[in-house]
Design a protein around this motif. Structure first.
Motif, PDB file in Angstrom:
ATOM      1  N   ASN A 237      -7.749   0.024   1.863  1.00  0.00           N
ATOM      2  CA  ASN A 237      -7.457   1.019   2.883  1.00  0.00           C
ATOM      3  C   ASN A 237      -8.602   1.324   3.839  1.00  0.00           C
ATOM      4  OD1 ASN A 237      -9.060   2.677   1.308  1.00  0.00           O
ATOM      5  ND2 ASN A 237      -7.424   4.070   0.697  1.00  0.00           N
TER       6      ASN A 237
ATOM      7  N   MET B 246      -6.235  -0.463  -4.207  1.00  0.00           N
ATOM      8  CA  MET B 246      -5.750   0.031  -2.918  1.00  0.00           C
ATOM      9  C   MET B 246      -6.888   0.641  -2.091  1.00  0.00           C
ATOM     10  SD  MET B 246      -2.568  -0.745  -2.748  1.00  0.00           S
ATOM     11  CE  MET B 246      -2.884  -2.180  -3.792  1.00  0.00           C
TER      12      MET B 246
ATOM     13  N   ARG C  85      -7.559  -2.366   6.270  1.00  0.00           N
ATOM     14  CA  ARG C  85      -6.259  -2.920   6.629  1.00  0.00           C
ATOM     15  C   ARG C  85      -5.785  -2.422   8.003  1.00  0.00           C
ATOM     16  NH1 ARG C  85      -2.372   0.827   5.792  1.00  0.00           N
ATOM     17  NH2 ARG C  85      -3.182   2.745   4.872  1.00  0.00           N
TER      18      ARG C  85
ATOM     19  N   TYR D 171       0.825  -1.205   0.000  1.00  0.00           N
ATOM     20  CA  TYR D 171       0.000   0.000   0.000  1.00  0.00           C
ATOM     21  C   TYR D 171       0.860   1.256   0.000  1.00  0.00           C
ATOM     22  CZ  TYR D 171      -3.492   3.386   1.602  1.00  0.00           C
ATOM     23  OH  TYR D 171      -4.300   4.475   1.729  1.00  0.00           O
TER      24      TYR D 171
END
Length: 367
Positions: A56, A52, A59, A23
């Motif tokens: 996000n 991504m 995570r 990331y």
């Protein structure tokens, strides 16, 4: 007391750190990278950000959940003084050392890459997560130890029954929804050093503790209904992508985040709850790698971005460079030099094994 080792939780911690590296590398290839303090590629890869954005929203909350679970396992083998002493050594010490000696390193690389005047100042950087975790331990330990005394009591039985319903875990999303409605974060995924990130992490940390405290009911539920959670998450992600152009209201992102996490918990419980030599190594390496990865990433970006090679190859090369440098630093420096080990969250390494049995905590890691 014999306590079952939860290898799936260990794996999730390792996987989350791995996703964090990818990331952060992906940020390097976004046009706004410099605004968040990253070295920026002159050629952007904006399409890379679509997957991504799926990661996000969950995570970092996943790591907070897992950290709360770790405290549950820790207090089953420790009193409150031992817990605070252990967390001070494993979290606060690396946090302070990292602020002073580690996070300024990638600032130097950033300044050098853009030919800025070199300056030094201690700052938390990506280690903000450790500061949050230590604060949560201080804030919630009294409640956790109270619940420990009441284990197998009425509250636990009610909680276990509640978690046996597929909407039990999911209904806790209401607290995360309330957090977004009260704090109104401009960017849901902006967790670092924000009040939104602090309180979202506090909730995840607390509920992570409660999930394992409730017994097997939670795990049986996420195992049985894992596809439901993933499908709900996929629907909410599709809505975010197609309707809101990746900027869903915070309350929808809060629900999506938990759906991804509960689905991941279910699949991990089914497929990853088994020991392996690879896991034993990676589980020890994950924490030091988290601490040093930004230095390796910035060094890789500095060396690789100027090369005349295809853009995708640059992305892959930085991933490989970051992974190799982190491995070398961990394996040949951090892991092998005794006085460095506690500065990166590892236990002291003793040559005399019998002496180690007496002087170190015999229970091992938190899980």
């Amino acid at each position: 007391m014999t306590i079952e080792r939860r290898h799936d939780i260990d794996w999730l911690r390792v996987i989350a750190i791995g996703l964090l590296l990818i990331y952060h590398i992906a940020i390097t290839f976004q046009p706004w990278a410099m605004f968040v303090g990253f070295i920026r590629s002159d050629e952007p890869m904006e399409n890379l950000w679509k997957p991504m954005t799926m990661l996000n929203v969950w995570r970092i909350p996943l790591l907070f959940y897992v950290s709360g679970m770790g405290v549950y396992f820790a207090i089953r083998k420790r009193n409150w003084q031992q817990l605070l002493a252990e967390r001070t050594k494993r979290i606060l010490l690396p946090f302070i050392f990292g602020i002073i000696a580690i996070t300024p390193l990638h600032l130097f690389i950033f300044q050098g890459y853009y030919k800025m005047p070199l300056s030094y100042y201690p700052h938390a950087g990506h280690l903000w997560f450790l500061g949050n975790i230590f604060a949560y331990v201080l804030l919630l330990s009294p409640l956790f130890f109270y619940l420990k005394k009441k284990e197998d009591g009425r509250f636990m039985k009610i909680l276990s029954s509640f978690m046996s319903n597929p909407f039990g875990p999911l209904s806790l999303s209401v607290f995360f929804v309330m957090e977004t409605l009260i704090l109104k974060p401009q960017i849901f995924e902006m967790y670092a050093q924000t009040w939104h990130g602090f309180f979202l992490g506090l909730l995840a940390f607390f509920f992570g503790f409660l999930f394992v405290y409730s017994g097997k009911a939670f795990w049986q539920t996420v195992l049985k209904w894992r596809w439901l959670y993933l499908c709900l998450a996929a629907v909410l992600y599709t809505i975010r992508w197609m309707i809101f152009e990746m900027k869903s209201p915070g309350y929808l992102m809060a629900v999506e985040s938990n759906c991804w996490i509960f689905g991941v918990f279910g699949f991990a419980y089914k497929y990853l709850n088994r020991p392996s030599t690879i896991l034993a190594y990676l589980s020890q390496a994950a924490y030091p790698v988290y601490i040093i990865h930004m230095f390796a990433l910035y060094a890789g970006a500095m060396l690789i971005l100027p090369l005349e090679i295809p853009l995708m190859l640059k992305f892959i090369a930085i991933i490989m460079f970051t992974g190799i440098v982190c491995y070398v630093i961990y394996e040949f420096i951090i892991r092998r030099i005794s006085f460095l080990r506690p500065l990166f969250g590892l236990k002291w390494k003793f040559k005399n094994v019998e002496k180690a049995k007496v002087l170190t905590d015999p229970t091992g890691s938190s899980n």
